[in-house]
Design an enzyme around this catalytic site. Structure first.
Site, PDB file in Angstrom:
ATOM      1  CD  GLU A 136      -2.890  -0.771   2.532  1.00  0.00           C
ATOM      2  OE1 GLU A 136      -3.026   0.357   3.048  1.00  0.00           O
ATOM      3  OE2 GLU A 136      -3.458  -1.787   2.962  1.00  0.00           O
TER       4      GLU A 136
HETATM    5  P1  P53 Z   1      -7.849   5.580   4.757  1.00  0.00           P
HETATM    6  C1  P53 Z   1      -4.043   4.510   9.382  1.00  0.00           C
HETATM    7  C2  P53 Z   1      -2.725   4.809   9.053  1.00  0.00           C
HETATM    8  C3  P53 Z   1      -2.125   4.202   7.965  1.00  0.00           C
HETATM    9  C4  P53 Z   1      -2.836   3.302   7.205  1.00  0.00           C
HETATM   10  O1  P53 Z   1      -6.491   4.747   4.838  1.00  0.00           O
HETATM   11  C5  P53 Z   1      -4.140   2.983   7.540  1.00  0.00           C
HETATM   12  C6  P53 Z   1      -4.759   3.567   8.619  1.00  0.00           C
HETATM   13  C7  P53 Z   1      -6.167   3.225   9.015  1.00  0.00           C
HETATM   14  O2  P53 Z   1      -7.065   4.012   8.340  1.00  0.00           O
HETATM   15  O3  P53 Z   1      -4.881   2.048   6.889  1.00  0.00           O
HETATM   16  C8  P53 Z   1      -4.528   1.526   5.643  1.00  0.00           C
HETATM   17  O4  P53 Z   1      -8.793   4.771   3.947  1.00  0.00           O
HETATM   18  C9  P53 Z   1      -5.426   0.338   5.423  1.00  0.00           C
HETATM   19  C10 P53 Z   1      -6.460   0.525   4.345  1.00  0.00           C
HETATM   20  C11 P53 Z   1      -6.840   1.979   4.283  1.00  0.00           C
HETATM   21  C12 P53 Z   1      -5.615   2.770   3.854  1.00  0.00           C
HETATM   22  O5  P53 Z   1      -4.561   2.580   4.761  1.00  0.00           O
HETATM   23  O6  P53 Z   1      -8.266   5.730   6.147  1.00  0.00           O
HETATM   24  O7  P53 Z   1      -4.731  -0.864   5.249  1.00  0.00           O
HETATM   25  O8  P53 Z   1      -7.530  -0.344   4.578  1.00  0.00           O
HETATM   26  O9  P53 Z   1      -7.923   2.244   3.444  1.00  0.00           O
HETATM   27  C13 P53 Z   1      -5.866   4.252   3.705  1.00  0.00           C
HETATM   28  O10 P53 Z   1      -7.490   6.865   4.100  1.00  0.00           O
END
Ligand code: P53
Length: 485
Positions: free
Chosen positions: A377
């Site tokens: 990611e």
């Molecule tokens: P969203 C917090 C910090 C870093 C990554 O996040 C995180 C989170 C929790 O939100 O989550 C990851 O959608 C996660 C995904 C998520 C993505 O980052 O909150 O593995 O499911 O969607 C982005 O902007």
């Protein structure tokens, strides 16, 4: 903007999503209710709520996602057009075991993933699969208290085994728990609930409960690694860590020590999963806090025997911390100890933008764990504008990816890091995990839908779609920002 560096042959360029954030179809194919199905919509700065079951009058965006459940054949065609070599998603546990504690799996759920994976493979896109990505069955939360209960190890490993056996010839790369270390983020109640299904009572010491839950997850994960290798030795099982490196705010020795402790505290999960044992400081920490955890010698042997094959990680941002006056232990508390880094910009949602932090994190992990890495990611949540002619000019996103990919390439070419692949997050717009919004968009593919689920759901290619296609075609060499449609 500068030119990139060619990546090794077979490098896995791809895209990443999670079942609950894009599938929708929350009651189709006899799917059960997951924790994500009882999470309401929040917004920027307003936390999502977890309701006691599905309530009338509340909005639950994960019920519809972006409708991938129905639209996947067309979507995967688009992924192929983009040139993806792999597609990271998760298997919704509740499609396979609607309640989580059944003996027999749900065939309709298994078939959905069979068909979807076949579609990917037809285009030479290999599925990369997370088993538990913030979507634990709600029944396991209510009946068993989620991961505070040792029984969860058996429920999870039964789920893992069913998936490994069914998809052993379709999926090579697996991950056990998404961002296993993210549950330490205690800013509001949901990370603990979302990751591990932990509902806190007034009697609970949240940290003790969380460490216990993490321990059971380590054991379950180590068993899953061993199971997978027995079923098909070709299968590779990774951990999944949220890597947000923590920097000291100044060169004051106390700030350096605080940042070191923060790194230890955030990433001991990787120590346990990649090295196979708890670090020394953690044992002292538990003693000092008086935590009495259920950790058996058999568990420790399992953890040692089931170290991961690779370390998958997300990278969005770095953090910064500073010591409080007179502090001697330098214990890190994510809720109170993070400070703003004045040297880097932030997204509209306050996430610090720092491409060098990606290279720093990759070096830090490799030096410590000596395992192949997989960036599963990375991305930029932003407001996008759909123009009248259905184009989206997201040059800010291209610039974010340009900078991060360049740092990643340097880490491989100059630092010798063994990297399996790179899958940008939410490369097709989906529901945000932290806010439940649709308008916090990460995609290179636009989905015409608003926060309430209204819209045509049509897919449109953003400028970043064409840009990333060119990056993949040149295997990372052409990072130029001119794009040809
Ligand atoms: P969203 C917090 C910090 C870093 C990554 O996040 C995180 C989170 C929790 O939100 O989550 C990851 O959608 C996660 C995904 C998520 C993505 O980052 O909150 O593995 O499911 O969607 C982005 O902007």
């Amino acid at each position: 903007m500068s030119e990139g560096i060619e990546m090794p042959k077979d490098f896995l360029w791809g895209g990443a999503v999670a079942a609950h954030q894009l599938e929708g179809g929350w009651q189709e194919g006899k799917k059960g209710v997951s924790i994500a199905d009882v999470m309401t919509a929040g917004s920027n700065g307003v936390a999502r709520k977890v309701t006691d079951g599905v309530k009338d009058g509340e909005i639950y965006p994960n019920h519809w996602g972006n409708d991938f459940y129905h639209m996947y054949p067309e979507d995967i065609k688009l992924f192929a057009e983009m040139g993806l070599k792999c597609f990271r998603t998760s298997i919704a546990w509740t499609r396979i075991f609607p309640n989580g504690d059944e003996e027999e799996p749900n065939e309709a759920g298994l078939k959905f993933y069979d068909d979807m994976f076949d579609k990917c493979l037809k285009y030479n896109i290999q599925p990369v699969i997370t088993l538990s990505h913030f979507e634990i069955p709600y029944h396991l939360v209510k009946e068993y208290g989620g991961w505070r209960n040792r029984k969860m190890i058996d429920f999870f490993d039964h789920f893992a085994e069913v998936c490994f056996r069914r998809y052993k010839d379709k999926v090579k790369y697996w991950m056990t728990f998404n961002e296993i270390n993210n549950q330490i983020d205690f800013r509001d109640p949901h990370p603990l609930l979302q990751d591990s299904g932990l509902e806190m009572t007034d009697e609970d010491n949240w940290e003790e409960v969380m460490l216990q839950a993490a321990h059971y997850e380590f054991v379950a994960s180590a068993k899953a690694v061993q199971l997978a290798h027995k079923i098909n030795p070709e299968m590779q099982v990774g951990s999944m860590i949220a890597m947000c490196p923590v920097y000291p705010l100044t060169s004051k020795p106390q700030d350096i020590m605080k940042a070191e402790r923060a790194m230890q505290y955030r990433y001991f999960y990787g120590d346990v999963q990649a090295l196979g044992f708890y670090p020394e400081w953690m044992e002292k920490y538990r003693d000092r806090k008086g935590y009495d955890l259920d950790i058996t010698n058999a568990d420790l042997a399992t953890i040692k025997a089931g170290t991961v094959d690779y370390v998958g990680f997300s990278y969005y941002m770095s953090f910064t911390t500073k010591a409080h006056d007179g502090e001697t232990h330098f214990d890190f508390d994510e809720h109170n100890d993070l400070v703003s880094n004045p040297t880097v910009p932030k997204t509209d949602w306050g996430w610090q933008i720092d491409s060098v932090g990606l290279r720093y994190g990759m070096n830090w992990m490799t030096t410590r764990w000596h395992k192949p890495l997989f960036i599963v990611e990375n991305g930029f949540g932003a407001h996008d504008k759909l123009e009248a002619d259905k184009t989206i000019h997201d040059d800010y996103r291209i610039s974010y990816f340009h900078d991060h990919i360049l740092e990643m390439e340097k880490a491989v070419k100059e630092d010798g890091i063994d990297l399996i692949g790179y899958t940008p997050w939410g490369f097709i717009d989906l529901i945000s995990a932290s806010t439940g919004e649709m308008k916090k968009r990460y995609g290179m593919i636009y989905v015409d839908q608003d926060d309430e689920g209204n819209g045509s759901k049509n897919r449109y290619k953003k400028d970043s779609f064409y840009w990333f296609k060119k990056v993949i075609e040149s295997n990372g060499k052409d990072l130029g920002t001119d794009i040809q449609k």
